[in-house]
Design an enzyme around this catalytic site. Structure first.
Site, PDB file in Angstrom:
ATOM      1  NE  ARG A 173      -0.572   5.238   9.223  1.00  0.00           N
ATOM      2  CZ  ARG A 173      -0.745   5.325  10.468  1.00  0.00           C
ATOM      3  NH1 ARG A 173      -1.044   5.181  11.665  1.00  0.00           N
ATOM      4  NH2 ARG A 173      -1.200   7.414  10.879  1.00  0.00           N
ATOM      5  CE1 TYR A 177      11.633 -11.234  -7.247  1.00  0.00           C
ATOM      6  CE2 TYR A 177      10.880 -10.292  -5.043  1.00  0.00           C
ATOM      7  CZ  TYR A 177      10.979 -10.194  -6.224  1.00  0.00           C
ATOM      8  OH  TYR A 177      11.323  -9.343  -7.083  1.00  0.00           O
ATOM      9  CG  ASP A 230       6.794 -16.319   0.400  1.00  0.00           C
ATOM     10  OD1 ASP A 230       5.617 -16.765  -0.534  1.00  0.00           O
ATOM     11  OD2 ASP A 230       7.642 -15.500  -0.386  1.00  0.00           O
ATOM     12  CE  LYS A 257       4.866 -12.549  -8.043  1.00  0.00           C
ATOM     13  NZ  LYS A 257       5.070 -10.786  -7.071  1.00  0.00           N
TER      14      LYS A 257
HETATM   15  O1  P1T Z   1       6.458  -8.439  -5.389  1.00  0.00           O
HETATM   16  P1  P1T Z   1       5.507  -8.234  -4.607  1.00  0.00           P
HETATM   17  O2  P1T Z   1       4.393  -8.399  -4.341  1.00  0.00           O
HETATM   18  O3  P1T Z   1       6.199  -7.625  -3.035  1.00  0.00           O
HETATM   19  O4  P1T Z   1       6.290  -9.946  -4.000  1.00  0.00           O
HETATM   20  C1  P1T Z   1       7.849 -10.412  -3.500  1.00  0.00           C
HETATM   21  C2  P1T Z   1       7.699 -11.791  -3.538  1.00  0.00           C
HETATM   22  C3  P1T Z   1       7.493 -12.633  -1.968  1.00  0.00           C
HETATM   23  N1  P1T Z   1       8.040 -13.990  -2.287  1.00  0.00           N
HETATM   24  C4  P1T Z   1       7.830 -14.361  -3.538  1.00  0.00           C
HETATM   25  C5  P1T Z   1       7.749 -15.698  -3.693  1.00  0.00           C
HETATM   26  C6  P1T Z   1       7.380 -14.056  -4.973  1.00  0.00           C
HETATM   27  O5  P1T Z   1       8.097 -14.818  -5.857  1.00  0.00           O
HETATM   28  C7  P1T Z   1       7.665 -12.640  -4.844  1.00  0.00           C
HETATM   29  C8  P1T Z   1       7.965 -11.639  -6.145  1.00  0.00           C
HETATM   30  N2  P1T Z   1       8.084 -11.969  -6.748  1.00  0.00           N
HETATM   31  C9  P1T Z   1       8.273 -12.022  -8.301  1.00  0.00           C
HETATM   32  C10 P1T Z   1       8.171 -10.521  -8.852  1.00  0.00           C
HETATM   33  C11 P1T Z   1       8.694 -12.550  -9.252  1.00  0.00           C
HETATM   34  O6  P1T Z   1       8.834 -12.627 -10.520  1.00  0.00           O
HETATM   35  O7  P1T Z   1       9.227 -13.541  -9.044  1.00  0.00           O
END
Ligand code: P1T
Length: 387
Positions: free
Chosen positions: A51, A104, A175, A200
């Protein structure tokens, strides 16, 4: 001019990685272990528990830090785990956060339903149309900026927001999930830290959920590193390895996403059933001037409003064959979704309407397939749903 080895296309492949010392393995091994042998109590090799330290994770952290022109990367088990850890670092009783009004849905839910309960207060503002001094009052501690935003693809001036944050002593977190460091590097524009959902574009293959925070501020780095271990929302080594492999093709993938985006946009623009298109690199888009200033290009994210009611919009997104109806974005394969019913369902309906997230708003994540096939797919779905 960039020095040797310092160009983006080279860094995605080499940064943070060198042949493994024992065997010369060219790829960083997956250190799939939970702990490390110690020759003597409390004497260790620098690795005591997974961890706290893991070499595969370190390679990913160093690579993405280099891409964002940061000095430190701190990886997490998801984008929201990354955001959670940042909020633990800078939130708390009496802390004031100003967040972009279009983020998001899961980020909004985390702020409103989890961190509000800790005494952190949140306000939301449209950074894309209002001057930073008007929306970031004195006394603000943390600013949370998504640019381009999800799903409206609104653009905010990172350097201007950063200057306001410096003036009043607030931390600026950006972000950068949609743009990726290939097109935009917020730390160079004055942000204190950058957050990614590596789920992503960075991983790019829709097979890992992950997150990362990058900074060049040693005090922020130390805080995040402490919390990464203390909270423990860490990614597994296999996911880190897959992401590191995905990052290697980031530059060429983003070029192709952009290229395909241009073709799909031309088709959407000529389609009478498309009421409105959101894409910051169109000269008519309100974000165009700032996007041109702070981004070197734009990828494959497009939102558009269909001239039809909700049932037909639903039928449209359910009728594509190459574009998969799914949440998420940024993979090599094309995805399609309806934000109001899917990714942004956790944003209250009134807020969604105020933001322009109409029921007929369709979001595309354009992949790297052949653009003619993608257009043919959208065309057949439109014929099926809107005939
Ligand atoms: O899903 P995760 O890895 O926890 O990430 C969250 C997140 C954070 N910031 C942005 C700009 C994001 O688009 C996302 C997650 N978004 C999606 C799952 C979506 O379909 O828009």
């Amino acid at each position: 001019m960039s020095s040797e080895g310092d160009r983006f296309e080279t860094k995605v492949i080499h940064a943070g990685q060198s042949p493994e010392p024992r065997t010369g393995a060219v790829m960083p091994p997956v250190f799939q272990t939970s702990t490390y042998a110690q020759p003597w109590p409390a004497k260790h090799t620098g690795y005591e528990y997974a961890r706290t330290q893991n070499p595969t994770r370190e390679a990913l952290e160093a690579c993405v830090a280099a891409l964002e022109n940061g000095t430190t990367g701190v990886a997490f088990g998801s984008g929201l785990a990354a955001t959670t850890t940042v909020l633990h670092a800078f939130g708390g009783q009496g802390v004031k956060v100003v967040c972009g009004d279009d983020v998001y849905g899961g980020t909004y839910r985390l702020f409103e339903r989890v961190f509000k309960n800790t005494g952190t207060s949140f306000s939301y503002a449209d950074f894309s149309t209002r001057a930073p001094a008007d929306v970031i009052p004195e006394g603000t501690n943390l600013v949370w900026l998504e640019t381009p935003t999800n799903p409206m693809l609104k653009i905010s001036d990172i350097a201007a927001v950063a200057a306001r944050c410096k003036q009043i002593g607030a931390i600026l977190a950006v972000d950068n999930t949609f743009a990726t460091p290939y097109f935009q590097r917020p730390l160079d524009l004055g942000a204190d830290l950058v957050v990614h959902s590596t789920t992503k574009y960075l991983n790019g293959h829709s097979d890992v959920v992950g997150g990362i925070v990058l900074t060049k501020d040693p005090a922020i780095a130390e805080k995040l590193r402490f919390l990464q271990n203390a909270i423990g929302a860490v990614p597994g080594p296999w996911d880190c390895w897959l992401t590191l492999r995905g990052v290697k093709t980031l530059a060429i993938r983003m070029q192709r996403h952009q290229e395909n985006g241009k073709h799909v946009l031309a088709w959407l623009g000529a389609n009478s059933r498309v009421k409105r298109i959101h894409y910051p690199f169109l000269p008519a888009d309100p974000g165009y001037a700032i996007a041109k200033k702070q981004m070197s290009g734009f990828g494959g994210m497009v939102s558009f409003v269909l001239d039809c009611d909700l049932p037909r919009a639903e039928k449209f997104v359910a009728s594509t064959k190459l574009f998969t109806l799914a949440e998420s974005l940024g993979g090599v394969e094309s995805l399609i979704e309806l934000p109001a019913a899917m990714t942004h369902a956790s944003v209250p309906a009134a807020n969604r309407r105020a933001l322009g997230i109409e029921d007929g708003l369709v979001r595309l994540s354009i992949g790297i397939e052949h653009h003619d096939d993608l257009i043919a797919d959208l065309d057949q779905a439109m014929k099926v749903a809107l005939a």
